[in-house]
Design a protein around this motif. Structure first.
Motif, mmCIF file in Angstrom:
data_model
loop_
_atom_site.group_PDB
_atom_site.id
_atom_site.type_symbol
_atom_site.label_atom_id
_atom_site.label_comp_id
_atom_site.label_asym_id
_atom_site.label_seq_id
_atom_site.Cartn_x
_atom_site.Cartn_y
_atom_site.Cartn_z
ATOM 1 N N ILE A 1 -3.451 -44.734 15.833
ATOM 2 C CA ILE A 1 -4.022 -43.862 16.844
ATOM 3 C C ILE A 1 -2.890 -43.109 17.529
ATOM 4 C CG2 ILE A 1 -5.316 -43.783 19.011
ATOM 5 C CD1 ILE A 1 -7.021 -44.492 16.609
ATOM 6 N N CYS A 2 -3.089 -41.826 17.756
ATOM 7 C CA CYS A 2 -2.038 -40.991 18.332
ATOM 8 C C CYS A 2 -2.016 -41.138 19.851
ATOM 9 C CB CYS A 2 -2.273 -39.527 17.949
ATOM 10 S SG CYS A 2 -0.984 -38.450 18.567
ATOM 11 N N GLU A 3 -0.989 -41.796 20.354
ATOM 12 C CA GLU A 3 -0.850 -41.972 21.797
ATOM 13 C C GLU A 3 -0.548 -40.653 22.498
ATOM 14 O OE1 GLU A 3 -1.515 -44.680 23.511
ATOM 15 O OE2 GLU A 3 -2.048 -45.730 21.664
ATOM 16 N N ALA A 4 0.056 -39.715 21.766
ATOM 17 C CA ALA A 4 0.419 -38.429 22.361
ATOM 18 C C ALA A 4 -0.799 -37.573 22.671
ATOM 19 C CB ALA A 4 1.357 -37.666 21.432
ATOM 20 N N ALA A 5 -1.968 -37.992 22.190
ATOM 21 C CA ALA A 5 -3.176 -37.186 22.397
ATOM 22 C C ALA A 5 -3.988 -37.662 23.595
ATOM 23 C CB ALA A 5 -4.040 -37.210 21.139
ATOM 24 N N ARG A 6 -3.358 -38.371 24.522
ATOM 25 C CA ARG A 6 -4.055 -38.745 25.757
ATOM 26 C C ARG A 6 -4.478 -37.474 26.488
ATOM 27 N NH1 ARG A 6 0.206 -42.491 25.853
ATOM 28 N NH2 ARG A 6 1.373 -41.111 27.252
ATOM 29 N N PRO A 7 -5.670 -37.457 27.067
ATOM 30 C CA PRO A 7 -6.182 -36.219 27.659
ATOM 31 C C PRO A 7 -5.326 -35.678 28.807
ATOM 32 C CG PRO A 7 -7.959 -37.799 27.328
ATOM 33 C CD PRO A 7 -6.684 -38.532 27.067
ATOM 34 N N ILE A 8 -5.236 -34.358 28.845
ATOM 35 C CA ILE A 8 -4.557 -33.637 29.921
ATOM 36 C C ILE A 8 -5.619 -33.086 30.863
ATOM 37 C CG2 ILE A 8 -3.126 -31.629 30.470
ATOM 38 C CD1 ILE A 8 -1.825 -31.969 27.693
ATOM 39 N N ASP A 9 -5.428 -33.293 32.162
ATOM 40 C CA ASP A 9 -6.388 -32.852 33.173
ATOM 41 C C ASP A 9 -6.100 -31.389 33.530
ATOM 42 O OD1 ASP A 9 -7.991 -32.379 35.370
ATOM 43 O OD2 ASP A 9 -7.563 -34.311 36.335
ATOM 44 N N LEU A 10 -6.931 -30.487 33.028
ATOM 45 C CA LEU A 10 -6.686 -29.057 33.257
ATOM 46 C C LEU A 10 -6.914 -28.635 34.699
ATOM 47 C CD1 LEU A 10 -8.063 -27.131 30.143
ATOM 48 C CD2 LEU A 10 -5.731 -27.847 30.645
ATOM 49 N N SER A 11 -7.710 -29.410 35.452
ATOM 50 C CA SER A 11 -7.965 -29.024 36.842
ATOM 51 C C SER A 11 -6.682 -29.050 37.676
ATOM 52 C CB SER A 11 -9.018 -29.949 37.466
ATOM 53 O OG SER A 11 -8.520 -31.272 37.620
ATOM 54 N N LEU A 12 -5.690 -29.809 37.218
ATOM 55 C CA LEU A 12 -4.435 -29.926 37.962
ATOM 56 C C LEU A 12 -3.575 -28.670 37.855
ATOM 57 C CD1 LEU A 12 -3.473 -33.624 37.098
ATOM 58 C CD2 LEU A 12 -4.635 -32.745 39.140
ATOM 59 N N LEU A 13 -3.958 -27.750 36.965
ATOM 60 C CA LEU A 13 -3.224 -26.486 36.893
ATOM 61 C C LEU A 13 -3.403 -25.652 38.159
ATOM 62 C CD1 LEU A 13 -3.922 -25.327 33.219
ATOM 63 C CD2 LEU A 13 -1.694 -25.952 34.174
ATOM 64 N N ASP B 1 0.563 -29.755 40.947
ATOM 65 C CA ASP B 1 1.015 -30.322 39.677
ATOM 66 C C ASP B 1 1.033 -29.301 38.543
ATOM 67 O OD1 ASP B 1 1.502 -32.963 40.517
ATOM 68 O OD2 ASP B 1 -0.638 -33.425 40.447
ATOM 69 N N HIS B 2 0.890 -28.026 38.871
ATOM 70 C CA HIS B 2 0.788 -26.999 37.834
ATOM 71 C C HIS B 2 1.936 -27.067 36.842
ATOM 72 C CE1 HIS B 2 1.589 -23.049 36.036
ATOM 73 N NE2 HIS B 2 0.279 -22.873 36.053
ATOM 74 N N ASP B 3 3.158 -27.102 37.325
ATOM 75 C CA ASP B 3 4.311 -27.061 36.423
ATOM 76 C C ASP B 3 4.357 -28.284 35.514
ATOM 77 O OD1 ASP B 3 5.031 -24.652 37.495
ATOM 78 O OD2 ASP B 3 6.656 -25.439 38.740
ATOM 79 N N ARG B 4 4.025 -29.440 36.066
ATOM 80 C CA ARG B 4 4.042 -30.662 35.253
ATOM 81 C C ARG B 4 3.005 -30.583 34.144
ATOM 82 N NH1 ARG B 4 1.035 -35.177 35.174
ATOM 83 N NH2 ARG B 4 -0.059 -34.639 37.106
ATOM 84 N N VAL B 5 1.813 -30.117 34.466
ATOM 85 C CA VAL B 5 0.744 -30.026 33.475
ATOM 86 C C VAL B 5 1.054 -28.933 32.456
ATOM 87 C CG1 VAL B 5 -1.710 -29.569 33.128
ATOM 88 C CG2 VAL B 5 -0.960 -30.953 35.064
#
Length: 361
Positions: A52-64, A68-72
């Motif tokens: 299973i690909c651990e790198a595919a953990r979901p990214i929360d787009l609302s944080l853009l 946290d914009h730059d981090r996301v």
């Protein structure tokens, strides 16, 4: 069913020319895998011990939209530079709509064969809708265990007039509610490369869209088959809804024959985003179109619903000049996207070889 399952011509006529598809084979009581669907050993997908690909953990787009914009944005760009795949949540597409979309896909494919076959390329009442099976069945060494319907978007009126009724409304809503997210992600990715996208440039990258509904019937011997063979997508970004069963695999090591394959796990309410060839070309290779494939399953039918966002056919695509200036070299030549599409659809799936059409050296 009066046909010889082991005779490719007889099977081809039933599945492709008459429009019964792989579902028609299974509905006939099939208990074995016909030889035309048996993949060469090197193309088969091991089911046991899948990583299973651990790198595919979901990214929360609302944080853009916050501090946290730059981090996301960094997370998105990093995923596009390495794996070429990532998952997103809080993406603006209602979860209820996604559930309705999966139900609509099953509803379309459970129709009688003649209801689906009317949309075969040769007889479809509209150039916007195509029903088919496999990818390029007339050119494939082994057929893919998949049926699909593809719906090209031009405008709302034509979609409502021509798209198949069982999935028309929900597919159109899915497309329209996803495009704000797509443009946001493309803007983030190009911004990380120092490229400012105005409306004209954005439209050049994602100005043509289509929704596919893919149907993978249960398979008697899934270890012998593939749902979709090794390939990268031709466009800019693909948005994919998985149905929870799983089976999407991505290659970790681009450019190697023995690279590791990992599974992108389905996450309820998430959408999968992957980079296509066009984005790899305009980014001068910074972002990687991901080589991926799909396995079959023995237990139940599976559906997936991708949105393909691609340049319009008359657009010329090549590395953006400001990126070439920074890199000091153009790794891809400028090509008319219609020519790129013709090359892509003119051959069977074979990893990322479609990109060779645009390589500068």
């Amino acid at each position: 069913m009066a046909m010889n399952l082991e005779d490719r011509n007889s099977l081809f006529n039933f599945v492709v020319e008459e429009g019964y598809g792989v579902k028609g084979l299974m509905d006939s009581g099939l208990s074995t895998v016909p030889q035309p669907y048996v993949q060469p050993p090197h193309e088969r997908i091991p089911i046991k011990n899948a990583h299973i690909c651990e790198a595919a953990r979901p990214i929360d787009l609302s944080l853009l939209d916050g501090p946290d914009h730059d981090r996301v944005a960094h997370q998105i760009a990093r995923a596009a530079e390495t794996l070429g795949f990532f998952q997103v949540v809080n993406h603006g597409v209602p979860v209820e709509l996604l559930e309705s979309l999966k139900a609509a896909a099953h509803e379309f494919f459970k129709q009688p064969p003649e209801k689906k076959a009317m949309y075969r390329k040769e007889v479809s009442p509209s150039r916007l809708v195509k029903y088919g099976t496999s990818f390029v069945p007339e050119k494939e060494e082994a057929l893919e265990w998949k049926d699909y319907v593809s719906m090209v978007y031009t405008n709302d009126d034509e979609a409502l007039q021509h798209w198949p009724h069982p999935c028309r409304d929900v597919a159109l809503e899915y497309l329209k509610t996803s495009m704000k997210m797509v443009k946001t992600i493309v803007g983030v990715l190009m911004g990380r490369l120092g490229v400012t996208l105005d409306e004209e440039r954005t439209e050049a990258l994602v100005g043509m869209t289509m929704v596919n509904m893919n149907y993978y019937p249960p398979c008697p011997k899934p270890e012998l088959t593939v749902g979709v063979g090794r390939h990268s997508d031709m466009g800019t970004l693909t948005v994919l809804l998985q149905d929870g069963i799983g089976g999407l695999y991505v290659k970790l090591d681009e450019g190697t024959d023995n690279g590791e394959w990992v599974e992108i796990p389905p996450v309820h309410g998430a959408l999968v985003i992957n980079v296509g060839d066009a984005l790899q070309i305009v980014s001068n290779g910074r972002y990687k179109s991901a080589e991926h494939r799909v396995r079959t399953t023995e237990t139940s039918a599976r559906v997936s619903v991708p949105i393909f966002t691609v340049p319009k056919p008359w657009e010329k695509i090549g590395p953006f000049p400001e990126i070439v200036k920074r890199d000091g070299v153009a790794r891809y030549k400028e090509v008319l996207f219609q020519d790129y599409m013709n090359n892509f659809f003119g051959q069977a799936h074979d990893g990322k070889k479609s990109l060779d059409f645009a390589r500068a050296f």
